[in-house]
Design a protein around this motif. Structure first.
Motif, PDB file in Angstrom:
ATOM      1  N   SER A  39      41.973  31.913  45.365  1.00 61.00           N
ATOM      2  CA  SER A  39      43.367  32.342  45.243  1.00 61.00           C
ATOM      3  C   SER A  39      44.119  31.532  44.200  1.00 61.00           C
ATOM      4  N   VAL A  40      43.887  30.209  44.183  1.00 63.23           N
ATOM      5  CA  VAL A  40      44.557  29.373  43.177  1.00 63.23           C
ATOM      6  C   VAL A  40      44.052  29.738  41.778  1.00 63.23           C
ATOM      7  N   ARG A  41      42.744  29.982  41.635  1.00 69.37           N
ATOM      8  CA  ARG A  41      42.208  30.412  40.349  1.00 69.37           C
ATOM      9  C   ARG A  41      42.827  31.744  39.933  1.00 69.37           C
ATOM     10  N   TYR A  42      42.983  32.662  40.913  1.00 71.70           N
ATOM     11  CA  TYR A  42      43.618  33.956  40.619  1.00 71.70           C
ATOM     12  C   TYR A  42      45.050  33.740  40.136  1.00 71.70           C
ATOM     13  N   GLU A  56      38.839  37.766  35.916  1.00 79.70           N
ATOM     14  CA  GLU A  56      38.662  36.457  35.292  1.00 79.70           C
ATOM     15  C   GLU A  56      38.504  35.362  36.351  1.00 79.70           C
ATOM     16  N   ALA A  57      39.261  35.492  37.431  1.00 83.25           N
ATOM     17  CA  ALA A  57      39.132  34.520  38.525  1.00 83.25           C
ATOM     18  C   ALA A  57      37.724  34.565  39.112  1.00 83.25           C
ATOM     19  N   ALA A  58      37.186  35.772  39.270  1.00 82.13           N
ATOM     20  CA  ALA A  58      35.827  35.916  39.800  1.00 82.13           C
ATOM     21  C   ALA A  58      34.809  35.308  38.846  1.00 82.13           C
ATOM     22  N   ARG A  59      35.020  35.555  37.530  1.00 83.54           N
ATOM     23  CA  ARG A  59      34.072  35.026  36.540  1.00 83.54           C
ATOM     24  C   ARG A  59      34.068  33.498  36.544  1.00 83.54           C
ATOM     25  N   ARG A  60      35.259  32.905  36.589  1.00 84.28           N
ATOM     26  CA  ARG A  60      35.348  31.458  36.533  1.00 84.28           C
ATOM     27  C   ARG A  60      34.948  30.802  37.865  1.00 84.28           C
ATOM     28  N   SER A  61      35.088  31.523  38.967  1.00 82.71           N
ATOM     29  CA  SER A  61      34.788  30.951  40.284  1.00 82.71           C
ATOM     30  C   SER A  61      33.342  31.155  40.703  1.00 82.71           C
ATOM     31  N   ALA A  62      32.647  32.050  40.027  1.00 79.39           N
ATOM     32  CA  ALA A  62      31.320  32.460  40.491  1.00 79.39           C
ATOM     33  C   ALA A  62      30.378  31.273  40.666  1.00 79.39           C
ATOM     34  N   VAL A  63      30.194  30.479  39.630  1.00 76.99           N
ATOM     35  CA  VAL A  63      29.226  29.380  39.701  1.00 76.99           C
ATOM     36  C   VAL A  63      29.681  28.279  40.670  1.00 76.99           C
ATOM     37  N   PRO A  64      30.905  27.730  40.513  1.00 69.75           N
ATOM     38  CA  PRO A  64      31.283  26.640  41.435  1.00 69.75           C
ATOM     39  C   PRO A  64      31.349  27.069  42.896  1.00 69.75           C
ATOM     40  N   PHE A  89      31.738  32.444  52.104  1.00 64.73           N
ATOM     41  CA  PHE A  89      31.643  32.652  50.650  1.00 64.73           C
ATOM     42  C   PHE A  89      31.600  34.141  50.314  1.00 64.73           C
ATOM     43  N   THR A  90      30.762  34.872  51.044  1.00 62.91           N
ATOM     44  CA  THR A  90      30.629  36.310  50.763  1.00 62.91           C
ATOM     45  C   THR A  90      31.948  37.040  50.951  1.00 62.91           C
ATOM     46  N   SER A  91      32.649  36.746  52.047  1.00 65.57           N
ATOM     47  CA  SER A  91      33.929  37.430  52.291  1.00 65.57           C
ATOM     48  C   SER A  91      34.983  37.004  51.266  1.00 65.57           C
ATOM     49  N   SER A  92      34.897  35.754  50.780  1.00 63.68           N
ATOM     50  CA  SER A  92      35.894  35.260  49.825  1.00 63.68           C
ATOM     51  C   SER A  92      35.742  35.906  48.447  1.00 63.68           C
ATOM     52  N   ILE A  93      34.537  36.401  48.134  1.00 59.71           N
ATOM     53  CA  ILE A  93      34.360  37.047  46.823  1.00 59.71           C
ATOM     54  C   ILE A  93      34.323  38.575  46.938  1.00 59.71           C
ATOM     55  N   THR A  94      34.471  39.081  48.165  1.00 61.78           N
ATOM     56  CA  THR A  94      34.480  40.540  48.340  1.00 61.78           C
ATOM     57  C   THR A  94      35.764  40.995  49.031  1.00 61.78           C
ATOM     58  N   VAL A  95      35.949  40.577  50.269  1.00 65.83           N
ATOM     59  CA  VAL A  95      37.117  41.025  51.047  1.00 65.83           C
ATOM     60  C   VAL A  95      38.408  40.493  50.456  1.00 65.83           C
TER      61      VAL A  95
END
Length: 842
Positions: A327-330, A346-354, A392-398
């Motif tokens: 959320s903060v990245r978003y 962009e938030a998803a792209r930057r957050s994916a690895v960490p 993690f899964t719900s944080s990048i989908t839901v």
């Protein structure tokens, strides 16, 4: 998002149908260990771990006996709440044969006293009234006049009688003990205490499996008017009440603390996110993940135990981190580009690895506890590890789906912390002194770890104010109660005697008992002495006729006559006997001058315990030869099981509250008999099991996380940049524990995997950002996310510090401490350790 909600609802439905908490603390350690298998064999044979011990206390032994007998009689037929009940150290067998357990010389002394007291007993047994009591007193005074008894020898009994009469006259709550009157030594607490052991019907699907049984005992004591009729109380201890109150203590204030924690977390989220829509999305995402994790946990382990149920708190504390990070990245990306879809992408792209690396590393840290023998933590690790992956899964989908649906407004200002620019520059300019200084402090403190203590005694984790714990601690002061006993099992009577002989030689052992201990030695001479006393005392205890109750005036006349005789006997003497005689005369004169109700009360105070003592005396003269074959079945079953398994019990010498003393006791007995079991052995072995579990799990976790980091980062230096601050934070945490005298224990050691999980996640965020070329990390939105994530985690776990349960509170203290050191390592040490990025990015 719709799919996530459907799955959460289905998971919630499954949870309501299958939710079970196994409150049996014996299941927290793996049943496959050899000593646990012996524990289970012992429990199956003797069923000692599912008992309630009712401790009846009263001012006098007579009142205690009467109260305990009444309680036993009232609950004997209650098959709804109890499988069985049994008085310990009392009952028909001990009442009848108690004298046989005394040394022969002591039996001779006691029976001699019986013979000397026969005339007094005959008077009181034939006339149980004030008139009879004064008659016995007159007989004693006659003995003084004849020189058979010294007047000074009457000082103690006369003063005791005087005190009781004075208490009656002063409208107090008097009590009188004939046993104390005739005893050469002061009575102890043990003399005023009786035990009844209950085997209750338990419901392990309830948080308090024995509550119905304990409530039944307390209700019976209330109905019997223990305080009014006997001046007695009943206290409950033993495995079942201790477990009941353990759960009740944990629940105490839990709702208030829970509501307070949610409100504080909401405030922190507002400070971090500044949007009700984003906060709503984070909370919904969190509870969807919690619902799925709960159902998954039940599917994996069948039922939660007292430690694995903490997965919910772990999930809230750690799972919210992923939501805050995204959320903060978003928000940061939304400020750069006020386009919802582009900001989310962009938030998803930057957050994916960490995020993915942090989730896998945290999950790995928990899952490494699965192979250990500490089943409570093993199952917690299994559930929490799965929960991290679900979070993690719900944080990048839901979560992104909900943000797209809610469409929160754009950001008006940067999300980072520009005011931390000076600190960024300071860390960059002085990075070498900071690195060296931090490492020197950590290394210099390493010798402190030698003094790190692990509190192996689970009693120290419980609330000492709870009745069951307070009672246990009280009983433990007396080593004869067996509160810290160790048992050795055998199927051979010959072996049992050999074991008993071996243990008796150990200096750490106070006393050894077995079934043979209940067959008295030298019975023939003792029985002869008892038979002789019975011939003399029998007629006195069983008078041909009981005098008709005297009128009140007859009681008054007898009191006045005795007053006159007491004063004549005392004369002008100055000795203690004369002084006590005049005091008693004054008290009896006042009693004669008072009203009839007062005299009736005084009569009851003396006569009620007299009847108890006379009945006990009569029973004690009926002793019969005792053999293993004539022992009561209930007594035998406590020492020899139906399959022939026998136990030999050893009690510790020395301070029972000293952990080192108990460990030495357990170690000495185990050295002599390696198959020994019992409280101190379980404490020793379970402590070793827990420490071993955490050492092994910690090593496994570091190895797995290191491999995971290597696969992702592909540089040993980058792996070290992630792990070194984590190890420094862990070392400093333990060093501070020594300095503030906070020992590790079975409860707060759970903070160690949490430190690993939170620590590695935070450090991965910084390392991945640094690898991408980002500079001035303290000023970025990443620091904001880490700071508020740590704050929410600290709130979720720090609230445990406020618990009235000592174990939970100690867990909260260590969690708070570990979070402070972890956050300091991330924000202050790691940026200096990393320095400038190899490739400066955007």
């Amino acid at each position: 998002m719709f799919l996530g909600l459907v799955l959460a609802i289905a998971a919630g439905y499954y949870t309501t149908r299958h939710f079970v908490i196994n409150t049996d603390i014996n299941t927290l350690i793996s049943a496959n260990l050899d000593w646990r298998q012996r524990d289970q064999q012992f429990d199956k044979a003797f069923d000692r771990d599912r008992t309630i011990l009712a401790v009846v206390d009263a001012p006098t032994p007579e009142q205690t006996s009467a109260a305990a007998a009444a309680l036993e009689q009232k609950l004997k037929g209650d098959k709804t709440n109890f499988q069985s009940l049994q008085p310990l150290g009392s009952g028909e067998f001990f009442d009848k044969n108690g004298l046989l357990f005394l040394p022969t010389e002591e039996v001779g002394k006691v029976t001699g006293q019986f013979g000397a007291a026969a005339p007094l007993i005959e008077i009181m047994a034939g006339d149980p009234s004030i008139r009879g009591l004064t008659g016995a007193l007159e007989t004693g005074l006659a003995g003084v006049k004849r020189g058979e008894v010294k007047l000074d020898n009457t000082a103690r009994p006369f003063n005791m009688i005087s005190q009781t009469v004075e208490d009656v006259l002063n409208k107090g709550n008097p009590s009188f003990s004939w046993r104390e009157l005739t005893s050469d030594t002061p009575l102890t607490d043990a003399d005023r205490r009786a035990f009844i052991e209950f085997k209750p019907v338990l419901d392990y699907n309830s948080l308090e499996p024995g509550k119905e049984a304990t409530d039944a005992i307390r209700s019976a004591a209330t109905e019997l008017d223990f305080p009014g009729k006997y001046q007695a109380r009943v206290r409950l201890t033993g495995p079942v009440p201790i477990a009941n109150e353990e759960y009740a203590t944990v629940q105490d204030g839990a709702i208030v603390n829970g509501i307070g924690t949610v409100l504080v977390v909401l405030l922190i989220l507002w400070m971090a996110l500044h949007s009700t829509k984003i906060i709503f999305a984070v909370f919904v995402n969190l509870f969807i993940g919690l619902s799925l994790t709960t159902a998954a946990g039940l599917l994996m382990v069948g039922s939660f135990n007292l430690l694995s149920v903490a997965f919910a708190v772990l999930f809230v504390g750690l799972g919210v981190d992923f939501g805050i990070q995204f959320s903060v990245r978003y928000r940061s990306e939304r400020f750069k580009n006020d386009n919802l879809i582009l900001a989310l992408e962009e938030a998803a792209r930057r957050s994916a690895v960490p995020l993915s690396l942090a989730a896998m590393a945290t999950a790995a840290g928990f899952l490494c506890f699965m192979p250990t023998d500490y089943k409570g933590i093993s199952e917690l690790g299994e559930i929490a590890g799965a929960g991290m992956l679900i979070a993690f899964t719900s944080s990048i989908t839901v979560l992104p789906a909900m943000l797209k649906l809610l469409n929160p407004p754009g950001e008006k200002e940067p999300v980072g912390y520009a005011f931390l620019a000076p600190l960024d520059h300071f860390l960059e300019k002085h990075r070498i002194p900071i690195i060296v200084g931090t490492l020197l402090v950590a290394v210099a403190g390493m010798p402190l770890l030698y003094f790190m203590k692990f509190d192996f005694n689970p009693m120290n984790l419980r609330n000492p104010k709870a009745e069951s714990i307070a009672t246990f601690l009280d009983l433990r002061k007396d080593p004869n109660t067996g509160a810290n006993a160790i048992d050795v099992m055998t199927n051979s009577e010959t072996d049992a005697k050999a074991i008993e002989a071996k243990l008796e030689k150990l200096p750490e052992v106070l006393r050894v008992m077995s079934l043979d201990s209940f067959v008295p030695q030298d019975q023939a001479p003792k029985l002869k002495l008892i038979a002789q006393a019975a011939k003399v005392l029998g007629p006195a205890l069983n008078p041909d006729s009981i005098d008709a109750p005297p009128s009140d005036q007859e009681n008054v006349d007898s009191l006045k006559s005795t007053v006159e005789n007491l004063r004549k006997t005392a004369g002008d003497g100055k000795g203690p006997g004369a002084t006590a005689s005049r005091r008693l005369a004054d008290a009896l004169a006042k009693l004669a001058a008072s009203d009839e109700a007062t005299r009736n009360k005084a009569q009851a105070v003396f006569i009620t315990p007299l009847k108890v003592v006379l009945e006990q005396l009569k029973t004690s003269l009926q002793a019969q030869p005792v053999s293993l074959q004539t022992l009561p079945p209930d007594l035998v079953s406590g020492w020899k099981a139906k399959d022939g398994l026998m136990r030999v019990e050893a009690l510790p010498r020395g301070d029972p509250n000293d952990n080192d003393n108990l460990r030495n006791f357990a170690a000495a007995v185990l050295a002599a008999e390696p198959t020994a079991i019992g409280g101190p052995v379980s404490i020793l072995k379970s402590g070793d099991t827990v420490v071993k579990a955490f050492v092994h799990a910690g090593i496994y976790a570091l190895l797995v996380i290191s491999v995971l980091l290597w696969i992702t980062l592909r540089r040993i230096t980058d792996v070290l940049l992630t792990l070194v601050p984590l190890l420094v934070a862990g070392a400093v945490t333990l060093e501070i524990c020594v300095l503030i005298k906070l020992p590790l224990n079975f409860a707060n050691i759970v903070a160690m995997p949490l430190l690993l999980g939170v620590g590695v996640a935070f450090k991965i965020y910084y390392v991945t950002a640094w690898r991408s070329g980002r500079t001035n990390l303290l000023q970025t939105s990443l620091t904001r996310a880490i700071f508020f994530s740590a704050l929410t985690t600290a709130t979720a776990f720090g609230s445990l510090w406020l618990s009235s349960h000592p174990g939970t509170s100690s867990m909260g203290k260590l969690l708070a401490l570990s979070l402070v050191t972890t956050l300091a390592a991330v924000l202050l040490f790691q940026p200096a350790l990393m320095g400038k990025p190899r490739d400066i990015g955007e």
